[in-house]
Design a protein around this motif. Structure first.
Motif, mmCIF file in Angstrom:
data_model
loop_
_atom_site.group_PDB
_atom_site.id
_atom_site.type_symbol
_atom_site.label_atom_id
_atom_site.label_comp_id
_atom_site.label_asym_id
_atom_site.label_seq_id
_atom_site.Cartn_x
_atom_site.Cartn_y
_atom_site.Cartn_z
ATOM 1 N N PHE A 4 8.921 84.910 38.153
ATOM 2 C CA PHE A 4 8.658 83.700 37.379
ATOM 3 C C PHE A 4 8.932 82.458 38.218
ATOM 4 C CE2 PHE A 4 9.720 80.417 34.232
ATOM 5 C CZ PHE A 4 8.513 80.406 33.551
ATOM 6 N N SER A 5 9.970 82.491 39.038
ATOM 7 C CA SER A 5 10.259 81.356 39.917
ATOM 8 C C SER A 5 9.145 81.158 40.943
ATOM 9 C CB SER A 5 11.583 81.568 40.635
ATOM 10 O OG SER A 5 12.637 81.591 39.726
ATOM 11 N N THR A 6 8.568 82.246 41.414
ATOM 12 C CA THR A 6 7.448 82.154 42.348
ATOM 13 C C THR A 6 6.246 81.500 41.669
ATOM 14 O OG1 THR A 6 8.224 84.159 43.435
ATOM 15 C CG2 THR A 6 5.967 83.471 43.897
ATOM 16 N N PHE A 7 5.952 81.927 40.432
ATOM 17 C CA PHE A 7 4.843 81.324 39.700
ATOM 18 C C PHE A 7 5.115 79.856 39.409
ATOM 19 C CE2 PHE A 7 3.854 85.764 38.323
ATOM 20 C CZ PHE A 7 2.634 85.829 38.968
ATOM 21 N N VAL A 46 -2.671 80.134 37.813
ATOM 22 C CA VAL A 46 -1.291 80.529 37.496
ATOM 23 C C VAL A 46 -1.094 80.551 35.995
ATOM 24 C CG1 VAL A 46 1.113 79.748 37.592
ATOM 25 C CG2 VAL A 46 -0.239 79.849 39.666
ATOM 26 N N GLN A 47 -1.580 79.523 35.289
ATOM 27 C CA GLN A 47 -1.425 79.508 33.840
ATOM 28 C C GLN A 47 -2.201 80.633 33.173
ATOM 29 O OE1 GLN A 47 -2.154 75.812 31.892
ATOM 30 N NE2 GLN A 47 -0.105 75.082 32.364
ATOM 31 N N LEU A 48 -3.426 80.879 33.630
ATOM 32 C CA LEU A 48 -4.210 81.968 33.045
ATOM 33 C C LEU A 48 -3.566 83.322 33.302
ATOM 34 C CD1 LEU A 48 -7.881 80.868 33.747
ATOM 35 C CD2 LEU A 48 -6.743 81.039 31.535
ATOM 36 N N PHE A 49 -3.037 83.523 34.491
ATOM 37 C CA PHE A 49 -2.375 84.784 34.798
ATOM 38 C C PHE A 49 -1.157 84.999 33.901
ATOM 39 C CE2 PHE A 49 0.793 87.294 37.121
ATOM 40 C CZ PHE A 49 0.069 88.466 37.285
ATOM 41 N N LEU A 50 -0.352 83.958 33.722
ATOM 42 C CA LEU A 50 0.828 84.089 32.870
ATOM 43 C C LEU A 50 0.448 84.283 31.404
ATOM 44 C CD1 LEU A 50 3.209 81.445 34.475
ATOM 45 C CD2 LEU A 50 3.355 83.935 34.625
#
Length: 111
Positions: A4-7, A46-50
């Protein structure tokens, strides 16, 4: 470093690239459209992946709105870089407004 920190790091790098590219594009400096596009794509993916990692079955209205915002951002990049269209900023501004009101609506629902 947790994933999560990487994202979160990639997300903030995308935001920084959006601001730098927007500034360069506004001042008619070179490579502004490329930097803005890379920033928007980084931010959106990044938002779509999460969101997809979270699971579509548990989505509420906010998650659908965030997905729409990211699709609008990606479509503005396609219009800017792919088709070199002059109307690329319409989906960008619509996505920014939708994102702004979605965040306000989410905060109101929390209260």
């Amino acid at each position: 470093m947790s994933s999560f920190s990487t994202f979160k790091l990639i997300y903030f790098i995308g935001l920084a690239l959006i601001f730098i590219g927007g500034y360069r594009l506004y001042n008619h400096l070179s490579y502004g459209n490329i930097i803005l596009s890379v920033g928007l794509l980084t931010y959106a993916f990044v938002q779509l992946f999460l969101l997809i990692k979270q699971g579509i079955s548990t989505w509420a209205l906010f998650e659908y709105t965030k997905t729409t915002v990211n699709v609008l951002f990606i479509s503005s990049v396609v219009l800017l870089m792919g088709f070199e269209s002059k109307v690329w900023y319409y989906p960008l501004i619509l996505g920014m407004l939708l994102d702004f009101f979605a965040n306000i609506f989410r905060r109101v629902n929390r209260s």
